[in-house]
Write a protein that holds these residues in place. Structure first.
Motif, mmCIF file in Angstrom:
data_model
loop_
_atom_site.group_PDB
_atom_site.id
_atom_site.type_symbol
_atom_site.label_atom_id
_atom_site.label_comp_id
_atom_site.label_asym_id
_atom_site.label_seq_id
_atom_site.Cartn_x
_atom_site.Cartn_y
_atom_site.Cartn_z
ATOM 1 N N LEU A 95 29.705 -2.529 -46.118
ATOM 2 C CA LEU A 95 28.734 -2.397 -45.029
ATOM 3 C C LEU A 95 29.231 -3.214 -43.842
ATOM 4 C CD1 LEU A 95 25.469 -2.866 -47.128
ATOM 5 C CD2 LEU A 95 26.509 -0.709 -46.394
ATOM 6 N N GLY A 97 28.676 -2.200 -40.457
ATOM 7 C CA GLY A 97 28.131 -1.611 -39.233
ATOM 8 C C GLY A 97 27.308 -2.594 -38.416
ATOM 9 N N GLY A 98 27.097 -3.791 -38.945
ATOM 10 C CA GLY A 98 26.228 -4.768 -38.254
ATOM 11 C C GLY A 98 26.876 -5.310 -36.996
ATOM 12 N N MET A 99 26.063 -5.958 -36.174
ATOM 13 C CA MET A 99 26.546 -6.449 -34.884
ATOM 14 C C MET A 99 27.050 -7.885 -34.976
ATOM 15 S SD MET A 99 25.969 -4.087 -32.506
ATOM 16 C CE MET A 99 25.500 -4.834 -30.960
ATOM 17 N N GLY A 100 26.674 -8.576 -36.046
ATOM 18 C CA GLY A 100 27.131 -9.961 -36.206
ATOM 19 C C GLY A 100 26.801 -10.831 -35.012
ATOM 20 N N THR A 101 25.620 -10.660 -34.448
ATOM 21 C CA THR A 101 25.296 -11.377 -33.204
ATOM 22 C C THR A 101 25.281 -12.893 -33.390
ATOM 23 O OG1 THR A 101 23.004 -10.828 -33.701
ATOM 24 C CG2 THR A 101 24.033 -9.627 -31.907
ATOM 25 N N ARG A 102 24.882 -13.333 -34.589
ATOM 26 C CA ARG A 102 24.805 -14.785 -34.797
ATOM 27 C C ARG A 102 26.185 -15.432 -34.743
ATOM 28 N NH1 ARG A 102 21.325 -14.620 -40.132
ATOM 29 N NH2 ARG A 102 22.098 -12.485 -40.087
ATOM 30 N N MET A 146 31.598 1.487 -43.849
ATOM 31 C CA MET A 146 30.581 1.942 -42.889
ATOM 32 C C MET A 146 30.703 1.128 -41.598
ATOM 33 S SD MET A 146 26.495 2.485 -43.243
ATOM 34 C CE MET A 146 25.812 0.861 -42.999
ATOM 35 N N GLN A 177 27.408 4.850 -39.330
ATOM 36 C CA GLN A 177 25.971 4.868 -39.577
ATOM 37 C C GLN A 177 25.261 5.354 -38.312
ATOM 38 O OE1 GLN A 177 25.513 0.182 -39.575
ATOM 39 N NE2 GLN A 177 23.520 1.124 -39.291
ATOM 40 N N PRO A 201 22.750 -0.456 -34.290
ATOM 41 C CA PRO A 201 22.838 0.157 -35.614
ATOM 42 C C PRO A 201 21.487 0.088 -36.330
ATOM 43 C CG PRO A 201 24.617 -1.422 -35.233
ATOM 44 C CD PRO A 201 23.693 -1.555 -34.090
ATOM 45 N N GLY A 203 20.362 -0.506 -39.187
ATOM 46 C CA GLY A 203 20.176 -1.308 -40.397
ATOM 47 C C GLY A 203 21.074 -0.814 -41.519
ATOM 48 N N ASN A 204 21.214 -1.663 -42.557
ATOM 49 C CA ASN A 204 22.143 -1.270 -43.629
ATOM 50 C C ASN A 204 21.507 -0.355 -44.676
ATOM 51 O OD1 ASN A 204 20.664 -3.116 -45.147
ATOM 52 N ND2 ASN A 204 22.108 -4.780 -44.751
ATOM 53 N N ALA A 232 28.282 -6.619 -48.550
ATOM 54 C CA ALA A 232 28.255 -7.044 -47.147
ATOM 55 C C ALA A 232 29.636 -7.487 -46.691
ATOM 56 C CB ALA A 232 27.281 -8.198 -46.975
ATOM 57 N N VAL A 233 29.863 -7.352 -45.391
ATOM 58 C CA VAL A 233 31.169 -7.728 -44.843
ATOM 59 C C VAL A 233 31.347 -9.243 -44.826
ATOM 60 C CG1 VAL A 233 30.441 -7.847 -42.397
ATOM 61 C CG2 VAL A 233 32.782 -7.185 -42.949
ATOM 62 N N LYS A 334 15.844 -9.600 -31.497
ATOM 63 C CA LYS A 334 17.272 -9.830 -31.220
ATOM 64 C C LYS A 334 17.520 -9.968 -29.726
ATOM 65 C CE LYS A 334 19.308 -8.926 -35.345
ATOM 66 N NZ LYS A 334 20.456 -8.608 -36.101
ATOM 67 N N LYS A 385 27.459 -16.182 -41.478
ATOM 68 C CA LYS A 385 26.496 -15.646 -40.510
ATOM 69 C C LYS A 385 26.680 -16.340 -39.154
ATOM 70 C CE LYS A 385 24.186 -13.202 -43.620
ATOM 71 N NZ LYS A 385 24.316 -11.737 -43.654
HETATM 72 P P1 UTP Z 1 23.134 -8.956 -41.319
HETATM 73 O O1 UTP Z 1 21.733 -8.835 -41.745
HETATM 74 O O2 UTP Z 1 23.766 -10.289 -41.469
HETATM 75 O O3 UTP Z 1 23.245 -8.443 -39.820
HETATM 76 O O4 UTP Z 1 23.972 -7.875 -42.120
HETATM 77 P P2 UTP Z 1 24.427 -8.456 -38.772
HETATM 78 O O5 UTP Z 1 24.088 -7.425 -37.749
HETATM 79 O O6 UTP Z 1 25.784 -8.304 -39.394
HETATM 80 O O7 UTP Z 1 24.402 -9.917 -38.146
HETATM 81 P P3 UTP Z 1 23.404 -10.579 -37.078
HETATM 82 O O8 UTP Z 1 22.051 -10.620 -37.718
HETATM 83 O O9 UTP Z 1 23.430 -9.723 -35.840
HETATM 84 O O10 UTP Z 1 24.002 -11.931 -36.865
HETATM 85 C C1 UTP Z 1 24.221 -7.917 -43.481
HETATM 86 C C2 UTP Z 1 25.252 -6.864 -43.796
HETATM 87 O O11 UTP Z 1 24.769 -5.571 -43.463
HETATM 88 C C3 UTP Z 1 25.649 -4.935 -42.549
HETATM 89 C C4 UTP Z 1 26.398 -6.061 -41.870
HETATM 90 O O12 UTP Z 1 27.609 -5.596 -41.319
HETATM 91 C C5 UTP Z 1 26.566 -7.027 -43.026
HETATM 92 O O13 UTP Z 1 27.609 -6.618 -43.880
HETATM 93 N N1 UTP Z 1 24.861 -4.131 -41.591
HETATM 94 C C6 UTP Z 1 23.816 -4.680 -40.955
HETATM 95 C C7 UTP Z 1 25.240 -2.837 -41.383
HETATM 96 O O14 UTP Z 1 26.231 -2.339 -41.951
HETATM 97 N N2 UTP Z 1 24.500 -2.105 -40.497
HETATM 98 C C8 UTP Z 1 23.441 -2.599 -39.842
HETATM 99 O O15 UTP Z 1 22.807 -1.854 -39.066
HETATM 100 C C9 UTP Z 1 23.075 -3.926 -40.078
#
Ligand code: UTP
Length: 407
Positions: A95, A97-102, A146, A177, A201, A203-204, A232-233, A334, A385
């Protein structure tokens, strides 16, 4: 979609302001915006008007398979797991696809370099972990990655440039996604450019639907994959397609296995495994009442003591059965880049609105049975994170060193 149709669609959900700059746009940009309006599901915005209404059912304990039981059966479970892997029945889903904003990097999180004396990218670390099992089983494992619109190109390019860190490219497939609109606190969707709705995105939790919509599920079926290990990545210590975990989940005939760690304090901020109205579920730390926090099982141990670490092994055929089910939407505060009243792009320093996400943990409740499978926290859980502090690059480096990984 023509302008008038887009206008009507937006009017129905109070989002006409998204056409504010329409007249200023080139023909091509206009078409792009109309297409985006057509493709966007604005109904998700409604979720911000119903926050806190998702009430949990009756919570009761769900026993975990603990370390002593795992140790006593390690050989047997490992053999079962390896046999499934060798038969091509296990696939892995990253997974990413998250933005990893933190973490605050503009690149996909997996591209983050955690090395100290040499390069060590997060993606590289994960692939190293998966390679351990590939070697043990002497068999390649499909790795489905993803991504999202926001990081797809960068992710694919990076992994290709690094030759998949030694992984067999024939066993790697990417899929995107879906995206959801992002809104201000009043539920008004932001623009991120004059011709572009602000999206993030979704959500996962949408990973399996996205696998189906993008055709990846065809590969899964053709290859005869029966189990999908979703992870999770950001957990650089995690074991992927762990044969013992796979074997235990198969042996217990569960629809899903969930790797869990023993909580380090009753109020630790992790979601814990439980039964909800008799079905497997996860209760978030903020939903855990004092009564549940202090409840004891028959051995006198805390009854809700095992937190999930976003590493699940799903039985694929069960996921197909729940494909049409709608998962609850989580409204997450966010920082969302947006156009101000003068049409200038602003990148806020603090949260300024909502994103709408479905979560993989909500899939568990749709399934009939779940095996919480305990792992040793220091060996398998090093989430990244933040840059510093808890669950950070720093803490993950320490844990990697503890496990003999040179950085
Ligand atoms: P997090 O909940 O830590 O979110 O994702 P995030 O977007 O990576 O980080 P912040 O909150 O903006 O700092 C947990 C896992 O779910 C994946 C992330 O890539 C991570 O592996 N994920 C999260 C997705 O693949 N898609 C999403 O829409 C959200």
């Amino acid at each position: 979609m023509i302008y008038q149709e887009a206008y009507e669609k937006l009017k129905q959900c109070g989002q006409e302001h998204l056409l504010k700059y329409y007249e200023e746009l080139s023909r091509e940009e206009q078409e792009g915006l109309l297409a985006q309006i057509e493709a966007t599901d604005f109904e998700v915005i409604d979720a911000c008007h119903h926050m806190g209404e998702n009430k949990k059912g009756k919570i009761t304990p769900l026993a975990a398979m603990q370390l002593d039981e795992i140790e006593a059966n390690r050989e047997k479970y490992t053999e079962t797991g390896l046999a499934a892997i060798r038969a091509g029945k296990v696939g892995a889903v990253l997974l990413a696809g998250g933005m990893g904003t933190r973490l605050g990097s503009d690149d996909p999180k997996g591209m983050y370099n955690i090395g100290l004396t040499k390069d060590m990218y997060i993606f590289e670390r994960l692939i190293c972990n998966l390679m351990d099992v590939v070697r043990q089983a002497d068999s390649w494992i499909y790795l489905f990655v993803m991504t999202s619109d926001k990081n797809h190109e960068a992710t694919v390019k990076f992994l290709k440039e690094h030759d998949y860190f030694g992984y067999n490219a024939e066993y790697v497939a990417f899929f995107k996604q879906e995206m959801a609109p992002a809104a201000d606190y009043d539920g008004k969707v932001y623009l991120e450019a004059k011709n572009k709705i602000s999206t993030s995105p979704n959500g996962n939790g949408g990973w399996f639907i996205s696998m189906e919509r993008t055709g990846i599920l065809d590969i899964v079926k053709k290859a005869g994959i029966e189990w999908l290990n979703v992870f999770a990545v950001d957990n650089v210590l995690q074991r992927i397609a762990d044969p013992c975990f796979v074997g235990a989940t198969i042996a217990k005939e569960c629809a899903v296995g969930a790797k869990v760690v023993r909580k380090n304090a009753p109020d630790e901020k992790v979601g814990v495994m439980c039964l909800e109205d008799g079905r497997p579920s996860i209760v978030e730390y903020y939903e855990l009442t004092d009564e549940l926090m202090n409840a004891k099982d028959e051995k006198g141990e805390p009854a809700y003591n095992f937190g999930v670490i976003l590493n699940y092994l799903f039985r694929e055929k069960d996921l197909e059965e729940i494909l049409a089910k709608k998962l609850p939407l989580h409204v997450v505060e966010k920082k969302i880049p947006y156009l101000d009243a003068y049409g200038n792009l602003v990148k806020p320093e603090t949260p300024n609105g909502y994103k709408f996400e479905s979560l993989v943990l909500d899939m568990i409740h749709e399934l009939d049975s779940c095996l919480p499978y305990e792992v040793v926290r220091n060996r398998e859980f090093a989430p990244i994170k933040n840059k510093t502090g808890i669950d950070s690059v720093e803490s993950a480096r320490e844990l990697l060193k503890l496990n003999g990984v040179e950085l």
